[in-house]
Design a protein around this motif. Sequence first.
Motif, PDB file in Angstrom:
ATOM      1  N   GLU A  37     -10.788   2.256  -2.029  1.00 56.53           N
ATOM      2  CA  GLU A  37      -9.626   2.730  -1.286  1.00 56.53           C
ATOM      3  C   GLU A  37      -9.937   2.636   0.201  1.00 56.53           C
ATOM      4  O   GLU A  37     -10.919   3.195   0.682  1.00 56.53           O
ATOM      5  N   LEU A  38      -9.079   1.909   0.882  1.00 55.82           N
ATOM      6  CA  LEU A  38      -9.206   1.790   2.328  1.00 55.82           C
ATOM      7  C   LEU A  38      -8.033   2.544   2.948  1.00 55.82           C
ATOM      8  O   LEU A  38      -6.890   2.378   2.513  1.00 55.82           O
ATOM      9  N   ALA A  39      -8.333   3.376   3.916  1.00 52.66           N
ATOM     10  CA  ALA A  39      -7.261   4.162   4.540  1.00 52.66           C
ATOM     11  C   ALA A  39      -7.404   4.105   6.058  1.00 52.66           C
ATOM     12  O   ALA A  39      -8.520   4.134   6.599  1.00 52.66           O
ATOM     13  N   ALA A  40      -6.280   3.996   6.730  1.00 50.48           N
ATOM     14  CA  ALA A  40      -6.243   4.058   8.194  1.00 50.48           C
ATOM     15  C   ALA A  40      -5.192   5.086   8.569  1.00 50.48           C
ATOM     16  O   ALA A  40      -4.109   5.116   7.976  1.00 50.48           O
ATOM     17  N   SER A  41      -5.526   5.937   9.507  1.00 51.84           N
ATOM     18  CA  SER A  41      -4.560   6.992   9.839  1.00 51.84           C
ATOM     19  C   SER A  41      -4.578   7.315  11.327  1.00 51.84           C
ATOM     20  O   SER A  41      -5.572   7.094  12.028  1.00 51.84           O
ATOM     21  N   ALA A  42      -3.457   7.811  11.776  1.00 47.85           N
ATOM     22  CA  ALA A  42      -3.325   8.352  13.132  1.00 47.85           C
ATOM     23  C   ALA A  42      -2.935   9.814  12.977  1.00 47.85           C
ATOM     24  O   ALA A  42      -1.979  10.137  12.268  1.00 47.85           O
ATOM     25  N   ASN A  43      -3.723  10.688  13.585  1.00 47.96           N
ATOM     26  CA  ASN A  43      -3.496  12.127  13.454  1.00 47.96           C
ATOM     27  C   ASN A  43      -3.160  12.726  14.817  1.00 47.96           C
ATOM     28  O   ASN A  43      -4.025  12.789  15.701  1.00 47.96           O
TER      29      ASN A  43
ATOM     30  N   TYR B 183      -4.710   1.655   0.882  1.00 46.06           N
ATOM     31  CA  TYR B 183      -4.623   0.495   0.000  1.00 46.06           C
ATOM     32  C   TYR B 183      -5.723   0.612  -1.043  1.00 46.06           C
ATOM     33  O   TYR B 183      -6.899   0.779  -0.701  1.00 46.06           O
ATOM     34  N   ARG B 184      -5.326   0.546  -2.290  1.00 50.59           N
ATOM     35  CA  ARG B 184      -6.297   0.737  -3.373  1.00 50.59           C
ATOM     36  C   ARG B 184      -6.474  -0.537  -4.178  1.00 50.59           C
ATOM     37  O   ARG B 184      -5.505  -1.216  -4.491  1.00 50.59           O
ATOM     38  N   LEU B 185      -7.715  -0.833  -4.484  1.00 47.97           N
ATOM     39  CA  LEU B 185      -8.052  -2.002  -5.287  1.00 47.97           C
ATOM     40  C   LEU B 185      -8.888  -1.539  -6.474  1.00 47.97           C
ATOM     41  O   LEU B 185      -9.746  -0.659  -6.333  1.00 47.97           O
ATOM     42  N   ALA B 186      -8.637  -2.117  -7.630  1.00 50.02           N
ATOM     43  CA  ALA B 186      -9.443  -1.801  -8.813  1.00 50.02           C
ATOM     44  C   ALA B 186      -9.734  -3.096  -9.542  1.00 50.02           C
ATOM     45  O   ALA B 186      -8.819  -3.869  -9.844  1.00 50.02           O
TER      46      ALA B 186
ATOM     47  N   GLY C 101       0.815  -1.200   0.000  1.00 49.19           N
ATOM     48  CA  GLY C 101       0.000   0.000   0.000  1.00 49.19           C
ATOM     49  C   GLY C 101       0.854   1.257   0.000  1.00 49.19           C
ATOM     50  O   GLY C 101       2.074   1.203  -0.126  1.00 49.19           O
ATOM     51  N   ILE C 102       0.181   2.365   0.142  1.00 45.28           N
ATOM     52  CA  ILE C 102       0.859   3.665   0.156  1.00 45.28           C
ATOM     53  C   ILE C 102       0.910   4.164   1.590  1.00 45.28           C
ATOM     54  O   ILE C 102      -0.114   4.204   2.281  1.00 45.28           O
TER      55      ILE C 102
END
Lengths: 291, 136
Positions: free
Chosen positions: A201-207, A191-194, A166-167
């Motif tokens: 696009e699934l994204a998980a983040s800590a801010n 993480y991107r799926l096509a 993923g990115i």
Amino acid sequence: MNKIITVLLTAALLSFATYADEAVSCDDGSECITIGLWDIGIAVGYGVKSNPITQFDDIPIYIIPSLAYYGEQWFFDNGNLGYSLLESENITVNMTTSFSSDSAYFSRWDPSNIFVAGGSRVSTELANSSSFWDVDDLYALNFNELEDRKVTVLGGVETFFYTRAGIFNIALAHDLLDVHSGMEAQLKWMYRLAFSQWKLELAASANWKSQEIVNYYYGVRSSENYYWNQAYNPGSATNLSLTLTTQYAINQHWELLFLAHYTDLADEIVASPLINEHSSNTFFVGVAYRF
Amino acid sequence: MYSFINSLLPATLFCILYANSALAIDGEAAATLSLSPQFCITASEEQNCDIELLLNWHTAIPQVVCILSNYQALPKWCADSADIKALSLKVSTQEDIQFILINKLTHQTLAGAQLNITPTAEPQARRRFRNPWSLF
């Protein structure tokens, strides 16, 4: 001190500035855009952005605009202005601006709420209808009108690492307008799926937000409530978020959209008397047109 | 000795360059081969250039000539007489074509010309750093 660190970090990265690598491919699942052309889109549908601020209304969403322009190195993307210092197959380093997401809860016309119908309203008795805090003191329950929490522009550096897993995005930004003089940092995984006409696009983040930001938006001014002004002294806080973006392309221009976003608010923020939720949720279902 | 070599070297280089220049001028004066058009612009690298070419040549002395090319449909064409000084032909190609004018009898190379195929630059793309529909 934080500002000095940001400036030094930016200066250090600028010394490694190179032109964008023309050989960078867009075959790694990342979204691509044609250089030198405006990418304009508009989505119409229905969604709701929950507002964790006590007695502030949730924000209905009917329209979402999308506006982006990428040059060789400069880019403008939905309000964010950026400059790519390094762009290669595996890594990108940008200087970029962004808006703080926290101000959106307090202002109808915050950049995050553009084109969003409805809005927030201010209550003068924030804690009266809430049993969120175990406080019996009447002084603690009566609030005067809230002072403005202003929107500000953050500026800093962000890095993207493109991997098979993923990115990964690391970003560090500082308040450029000295509204609160705080800093934000973000660690994000996307993480991107096509497949066929579907894009996910699934994204998980800590801010992470510095004490200055938490105190500016979620702290209580003495004019608002003297008790909480003394009792609530937050430190820095880290919110955790999950985002799902689903697109189904009907044809070259039209697509169906389903967006969902969940933010688990940090304990330091939830402890604020202005907050009556542990989380903030957003969803949107609609149809989008890309010009 | 060292200074002698230093002064001799530029003089030698000058002589070599002057000789090449003189030969080139003689060659150009002896014969010319012109091509019209010289460039063909296509929409992409995969697209054929379908075009009619006109080759014109001039030689200092009348002579029967042949034209050689790396175009498969016309590897060699020879004029019937020294009076013929032009050739028109249709080509369909994705690659540059080289034309060489030679003397039919001696096979001496007289002049050359080239058709350049130039695909238009395709629009460049780069990664987009934000999700188009992310306003959270």
